[in-house]
Design a protein around this motif. Structure first.
Motif: not given
Length: 390
Positions: A259-268
């Motif tokens: 989830f953290q990875k997906a959120r970070e990817k979305k933010r980028r």
């Protein structure tokens, strides 16, 4: 422990008023004992001698915890002989003692040395190689193997003198029960020696079947099977539960990481899109010079022919005339094809545009709040500011 059956019997016969023989079988913590005692002397003294011999040996074995069985039995007989001598009594006999898978046999008497055989059944069978499978260990003890089943015969002096070896062999080889064999031998002995005292102990070691071996192994462990299975079930349940819980925890942790990875990817991605949108807003007009084409203009501004055609709504031929103003999107997003510093990238690709306002400082300003310091990873998107063509 070797499984065995046994039968003991003593008869006074009709010749003497009292039975001066005595037979004994008992178990203790040390093992299992069979004993045939033959008292000597007139009437009651012979009876007393046989009983005293047997009782003394039994008491000594029960009261003394001597690890070495051979020493235990030897000292028991010595003690019995000492007591008999003090009372001026005399007795002799034969004894067998079983401890686990070992068997000890001996004869004893007032004028005899203590003759011992510490042995297993196979050794008993081979004690006398002249006789082969049958062996007379001492005058009062006979061992005989019958169809892989070993039989040990203890006899008083009267029984021994009244029985021939052939009679003993034929009786032991018969299909009679062990009790019937003892009865037959006693009867034959009494008849042959004119009904005098006769005593016999027969120990029978049948060949153990697979089922019997299984039962023998099962019996001592049976009380512990249910508790052990119960504990094993509980232990298995606990282990499985702990493993399942651990897997659930690991799954939750993994889900959180994903989830953290997906959120970070979305933010980028959102940041990148915002930068792209920001870059699209700056458009300049370029006046076509003599000899320029839409292609040379695109290369000059690090753009593409397709982008200029689309932006200026040109036809497929993309012809431009001298003096014509062509719209150019002079901001662009550059994606690093490899990890490198901003300085390295600038010197490699954009330094030639320095006079048109594309400096390191301008690039850093255009990319705020993102900081372009140090080694930038592959895939980093960088906004290149507008060219200031004069």
């Amino acid at each position: 422990m070797i499984l065995c059956e046994s039968s003991l019997k003593s008869e006074k016969g009709l010749q003497k008023p009292l039975n001066q023989d005595y037979v004994l079988e008992f178990s203790c913590s040390q093992g299992h004992l069979w004993l045939v005692a033959d008292g000597e002397g007139e009437n009651l003294r012979g009876v007393q001698a046989a009983r005293l011999l047997a009782d003394t040996i039994r008491t000594f074995i029960e009261d003394n915890k001597i690890a070495n069985v051979q020493d235990l039995l030897r000292k028991a007989i010595i003690r019995a002989n000492e007591i008999l001598q003090k009372k001026m009594l005399f007795a002799e006999g034969a004894m067998a003692f079983q401890q686990g898978n070992q068997f000890f046999i001996a004869t004893f008497g007032k004028n005899k040395a203590l003759l011992w055989s510490k042995t297993n059944l196979q050794e008993i069978q081979n004690t006398n190689p002249v006789l082969g499978q049958q062996a007379i260990i001492q005058p009062n003890i006979t061992a005989l193997q019958v169809q892989k089943n070993t039989q040990i015969l203890l006899m008083s002096k009267g029984a021994f003198l009244g029985l021939s070896f052939d009679l003993i062999k034929n009786t032991l080889q018969s299909k009679q029960s062990i009790q019937e064999k003892v009865e037959s031998l006693i009867k034959a002995s009494l008849q042959s020696q004119n009904n005098e005292n006769s005593s016999i102990a027969l120990i029978y070691f049948p060949q153990e079947s697979f089922l019997q071996a299984l039962q023998r192994i099962w019996k001592p462990i049976q009380p512990f099977v249910v508790p052990v299975l119960f504990l094993a079930t509980i232990a298995t349940f606990v282990i499985v539960t702990q493993k399942s819980h651990r897997q659930e925890v690991e799954q939750v942790e993994n889900d959180q990481i994903q989830f953290q990875k997906a959120r970070e990817k979305k933010r980028r991605l959102e940041d990148s899109l915002a930068q792209v949108d920001k870059a699209k807003d700056v458009i300049i007009k370029h006046k076509v010079q003599k000899g320029e084409t839409i292609g040379t203009i695109a290369r000059k501004y690090n753009s593409t022919v397709e982008a200029l055609i689309s932006l200026n709504m040109l036809d497929d031929k993309a012809n431009v005339a001298v003096g014509q103003e062509v719209k150019v999107n002079v901001k662009m997003i550059y994606t690093l094809p490899k990890a490198q510093t901003l300085e390295s990238l600038y010197n490699e690709r954009f330094k030639r545009w320095e006079k048109m306002g594309v400096t390191i400082e301008a690039i850093q300003k255009a990319n705020k709040p993102k900081e372009l310091k140090g080694l930038l990873p592959k895939g980093t998107q960088i906004i290149i500011p507008a060219l200031n063509k004069k």
